[in-house]
Design a protein around this motif. Structure first.
Motif, PDB file in Angstrom:
ATOM      1  N   GLY A 157      38.703 -21.931 -34.261  1.00 27.15           N
ATOM      2  CA  GLY A 157      37.843 -22.820 -35.881  1.00 27.15           C
ATOM      3  C   GLY A 157      36.152 -21.979 -35.734  1.00 27.15           C
ATOM      4  O   GLY A 157      35.628 -22.640 -36.986  1.00 27.15           O
ATOM      5  N   HIS A 158      35.608 -21.890 -34.908  1.00 31.43           N
ATOM      6  CA  HIS A 158      34.370 -21.937 -34.391  1.00 31.43           C
ATOM      7  C   HIS A 158      33.792 -20.036 -34.178  1.00 31.43           C
ATOM      8  O   HIS A 158      32.653 -19.937 -33.627  1.00 31.43           O
ATOM      9  CB  HIS A 158      33.274 -22.506 -33.300  1.00 31.43           C
ATOM     10  CG  HIS A 158      34.552 -23.836 -33.553  1.00 31.43           C
ATOM     11  ND1 HIS A 158      33.822 -24.861 -34.727  1.00 31.43           N
ATOM     12  CD2 HIS A 158      35.381 -24.585 -32.793  1.00 31.43           C
ATOM     13  CE1 HIS A 158      34.015 -26.134 -34.936  1.00 31.43           C
ATOM     14  NE2 HIS A 158      35.491 -26.009 -33.944  1.00 31.43           N
ATOM     15  N   CYS A 168      28.938 -26.799 -40.198  1.00 33.65           N
ATOM     16  CA  CYS A 168      30.112 -27.415 -39.571  1.00 33.65           C
ATOM     17  C   CYS A 168      30.545 -28.545 -38.608  1.00 33.65           C
ATOM     18  O   CYS A 168      29.312 -29.021 -38.220  1.00 33.65           O
ATOM     19  CB  CYS A 168      30.646 -25.838 -38.704  1.00 33.65           C
ATOM     20  SG  CYS A 168      32.381 -26.307 -37.317  1.00 33.65           S
ATOM     21  N   CYS A 170      30.968 -29.016 -35.699  1.00 31.82           N
ATOM     22  CA  CYS A 170      30.454 -28.314 -34.030  1.00 31.82           C
ATOM     23  C   CYS A 170      28.860 -28.273 -34.355  1.00 31.82           C
ATOM     24  O   CYS A 170      28.152 -27.946 -33.614  1.00 31.82           O
ATOM     25  CB  CYS A 170      30.799 -26.456 -33.592  1.00 31.82           C
ATOM     26  SG  CYS A 170      30.402 -25.978 -34.501  1.00 31.82           S
ATOM     27  N   CYS A 175      30.903 -22.028 -39.728  1.00 32.74           N
ATOM     28  CA  CYS A 175      32.598 -21.180 -38.494  1.00 32.74           C
ATOM     29  C   CYS A 175      33.257 -21.553 -39.800  1.00 32.74           C
ATOM     30  O   CYS A 175      34.208 -21.210 -41.058  1.00 32.74           O
ATOM     31  CB  CYS A 175      32.642 -22.438 -38.201  1.00 32.74           C
ATOM     32  SG  CYS A 175      31.223 -22.505 -36.746  1.00 32.74           S
TER      33      CYS A 175
HETATM   34 ZN   LIG Z   1      32.219 -25.152 -36.233  1.00 31.22          ZN
END
Ligand SMILES: [Zn+2]
Length: 312
Positions: A157-158, A168, A170, A175
């Motif tokens: 996902g990143h 995102c 994160c 992302c």
């Molecule tokens: Zn991310």
């Protein structure tokens, strides 16, 4: 020998007895406890109950939502506060239970199950991508989950699609997850609605703030132009991410899990078309190259148990 599989998510813990063919027996589900101490007690109680009922339990596999290292230490989880300060899950459970316990990330477990017993079973190289609240995934090469130097590999996902893209979970921007998660489909539909481009969806749902991704999918399935446009744009984001994974890993199959799978062909038809459009020359994908996950909500518990069996 059989295994006990444990799948720990943000809201529920699932258990079951798993054999080497990936068959799930006697599944059991309880709400996720708020502290690791309570969780550990629940897991130990459940393992003891299964051991009483089945005399061939040899190992426990545990898939946890979070960053799990190669020693089965859970460093952090965005959805399970009990893991906030880090938990030595694998070692503590081995000490308490006096048996082999293997802990990995829940997406790695689900991906292992889908690649081994689901539609990926005929392919050596499979990528599993779960499009849910976020995006999780697993890279399976020659039938084995790639875990990387520390255990964190396959967090698909990143990788960045656009540094100027949306924020995102994160902390970075743009992302793959920020564009292509199930939540991102909902946000895309609300963006269309706010600028007046989703009249059918707004009249069906009422309040713009209540629009979720599945509403766009429903409108698209009914042939309504706003739903079709939203799902098409979303499928382009998903295809953009997937084509990057294809270029890096050249998988034989990509298996898509998560809530958006409910959209069925409404999503998969444009997704396959755009993936082919973005692919480099030489790739000619069959319709069954990108497929929905088969094992559904049981994938995590089956994969945790089967993966643990493969370790002993
Ligand atoms: Zn991310």
């Amino acid at each position: 020998m059989r295994a006990i599989g444990v799948d720990l998510g943000g809201t529920k813990m699932s258990f079951g007895v798993i054999n080497s063919d990936g068959e799930l027996i006697d599944p059991h589900r309880i709400p996720t406890a708020s502290t690791w101490g309570e969780m550990k007690t629940s897991i130990i109680d459940q393992v003891r109950r299964y051991q009483n009922d089945y005399d061939d339990i040899g190992v426990v596999g545990f898939g946890a939502a979070g960053m799990v290292d190669l020693n089965g230490y859970v460093h952090y989880s965005p959805n399970v506060p009990a893991f906030d300060n880090g938990v030595g899950a694998q070692q503590e459970l081995r000490d308490e239970l006096g048996m082999d316990v293997f802990v990995d990330n829940d997406n790695n477990c689900a991906g292992y199950a889908e690649a081994t017993f689901g539609d990926g079973a005929k392919k050596a190289h499979t990528i599993f991508v779960g499009l849910g609240t976020g995006i999780g995934g697993a890279i399976i090469i020659n039938g084995k989950v790639i875990r990387g130097e520390h255990g964190y590999a396959g967090d698909v996902g990143h990788f960045t699609m656009d540094p100027n893209g949306p924020l995102c979970a994160c902390g970075r921007t743009g992302c793959f997850e920020a564009f292509a998660s199930g939540s991102a489909l909902g946000r895309l539909a609300r963006d269309y609605a706010k600028r007046g481009d989703a009249p059918n969806i707004v009249s069906a749902v009422g309040n713009i703030d209540n629009i979720v991704g599945l509403d766009a999918g429903k409108a698209a399935a009914q042939g309504l132009s706003d739903g079709i446009a939203i799902v098409d744009e979303y499928s382009r984001y998903v295809a953009t991410g997937l084509v990057s994974l294809v270029n890096i890993f050249d998988p034989g199959k990509i298996i898509i899990g998560g809530g958006v799978v409910e959209l069925g062909d409404t999503l998969f038809v444009p997704l396959r078309m755009h993936l082919q459009e973005y692919a480099q020359a030489g790739y000619n994908f069959d319709d069954d190259f990108v497929v929905p996950a088969k094992l559904g909500e049981h994938a995590g518990v089956i994969g945790a148990g089967a993966w643990a069996l493969s370790q002993v």
